[in-house]
Design a protein around this motif. Sequence first.
Motif, mmCIF file in Angstrom:
data_model
loop_
_atom_site.group_PDB
_atom_site.id
_atom_site.type_symbol
_atom_site.label_atom_id
_atom_site.label_comp_id
_atom_site.label_asym_id
_atom_site.label_seq_id
_atom_site.Cartn_x
_atom_site.Cartn_y
_atom_site.Cartn_z
ATOM 1 N N LYS A 198 -5.356 -5.244 -36.518
ATOM 2 C CA LYS A 198 -6.020 -4.070 -35.970
ATOM 3 C C LYS A 198 -5.860 -2.906 -36.943
ATOM 4 N N ALA A 199 -6.683 -1.908 -36.775
ATOM 5 C CA ALA A 199 -6.631 -0.737 -37.658
ATOM 6 C C ALA A 199 -5.234 -0.123 -37.636
ATOM 7 N N GLY A 200 -4.687 0.090 -38.806
ATOM 8 C CA GLY A 200 -3.358 0.703 -38.910
ATOM 9 C C GLY A 200 -2.214 -0.285 -38.923
ATOM 10 N N HIS A 231 -2.906 -0.153 -50.194
ATOM 11 C CA HIS A 231 -3.036 -0.777 -48.871
ATOM 12 C C HIS A 231 -1.821 -0.502 -47.996
ATOM 13 N N ASN A 232 -2.029 -0.682 -46.708
ATOM 14 C CA ASN A 232 -0.969 -0.476 -45.718
ATOM 15 C C ASN A 232 -0.187 -1.787 -45.564
ATOM 16 N N ILE A 233 0.802 -1.966 -46.419
ATOM 17 C CA ILE A 233 1.591 -3.202 -46.396
ATOM 18 C C ILE A 233 3.082 -2.850 -46.384
ATOM 19 N N ASP A 335 -8.383 -10.912 -45.724
ATOM 20 C CA ASP A 335 -9.000 -12.039 -45.008
ATOM 21 C C ASP A 335 -7.940 -12.838 -44.251
ATOM 22 N N TYR A 336 -7.763 -12.534 -42.971
ATOM 23 C CA TYR A 336 -6.762 -13.254 -42.169
ATOM 24 C C TYR A 336 -7.168 -14.716 -41.973
ATOM 25 N N ALA A 337 -8.487 -14.982 -41.922
ATOM 26 C CA ALA A 337 -8.943 -16.364 -41.764
ATOM 27 C C ALA A 337 -8.589 -17.196 -42.995
#
Length: 372
Positions: A198-200, A231-233, A335-337
Motif C-alpha cells: 500500500k502507499a507508504g 525509494h521507501n525501503i 513488482d510484488y508479483a
Amino acid sequence: MKQSNKKVMEKNRRLLILCPYPKGSAGSQRFRFEQYIPILEANNIVVDQQSFLTTWGWGVVYKKGYRLFKIWATLLGFLRRFCCLFYLWRYDLVMVHREASPIGPPIIEWWIAHIAKKRLIYDFDDAIWIKNTSNPWISRLKNPEKTNRICTWSSMVCVGNEHLADFATQHNDNVVIIPTTIDTEHHHNIIKKHVKNKAGEVVCIGWTGSHSTLPYLKNIEGALKVIQQRHNICFKIIADKTPQGLTIPFDFEEWNIVHEIDQLQDIDIGIMPLPNEEWARGKCAFKALQYLSLGIPCVASPVGANKNVVLHGQTGFLAESKNDWIEALERLLFDYALRSRLGEAGREHVMQHFSVLSQEDAYVHKIKTLMQ
C-alpha cells in the motif's frame, strides 16, 4: 516375524565426527552434516559428534579480549582431541569437518589414517587451503596448507561445490559434491507471502550472515545508498555482531537460532554480495539458499555457487556492477508479483537440488559404502 527380528538384530555401525564447534552452534556444521544425523541413525549408523571447542570455549573464542580464556579453551580442545585417539577403535569410520584442530599440523588426521588405520572422510565447505587472515602470526598457526595433506590421506573428500571439488581432485581421486542443504520439511518450511504494498508501506531488503562476511556489504554500499535515496525501503541486517563502518542506515537484529526463520520472514528481497576472489568462489551460496527456501527472491553476485543457486531471471537476479544492483533491486521493489513468482521458483529449485530430501539418499549411500 523372522525378517523383523533380523532387521532389529542388524549390526549398528559407528561414525565419529570431529568438528570445530559444539553441536547446533555453527551454520557450516548444522547444514553440512548435523541435519543428517537422525537420518544416519535411522539407517543403523550410530553417530558420535565431538567438537574441538566446548560450549564454554565457543562462548569466548570470538569475543574481544579474554586472551587467557581463549588460550585455555584451545589447550582444552587439544586435550579432548588427544583423548579421542585412545578410543578410535570403537568406530567404523571417521569424518573430519574442516579440521580436527584449528592450529598446528594435521597430526590428528595423520594418526587416524596411518596409525589407527581408519577410513577418513574429509568434509569442507570453504576454500580453507587459502590464507584468509591478515594477521601473519595467526596465519602461520592455522597452517592452511595442511588441507592438501588431509585430502591425500582421506578415503573420500566431500565438498560443497565445484570450485572446492576442483581443488580436492588434485589430491584425491574419490571426491564427491554434496551441496550445503536446507531442511525444507522441518525447518525452512514457512513460505513468504508477497502482497502488493500500500502507499507508504516499506519494502525490506535484507542480508543475513556472520561477522566474517559482513565486510562484503561494503561492495554494494553505493547501490544501497542510491536505493534508499530513491525509494521507501528499510535495510535489515541479521548477524552475530553489529556491523561497523557502514555509512548507510540499517536495522540490526542479532541472529537467534530459535527465531531465525521469523527473522528472515521480515525480508522481501534477500541479497548476497561477494567479491570475485578465490575465497569467495569457495562459498556455497548458503545465504541465497536460505532466502529462496522461504520463497524470498535473491539478488546476488555472479560468483562461485551463487550462479548455480540464483538463476538469473528465474529465481532472482545476478548483479555485478553498481548499476546492475540498482536495476535488479528496483525491478523487485516495483513488482510484488515478480517477487512472488521468483520466490516460488526459488523454493522449488532448492527443494529439487539443495534440500535434505534431495540429497539424503546419496549422503547415506556414500557413508555406508565406506563402512563395508
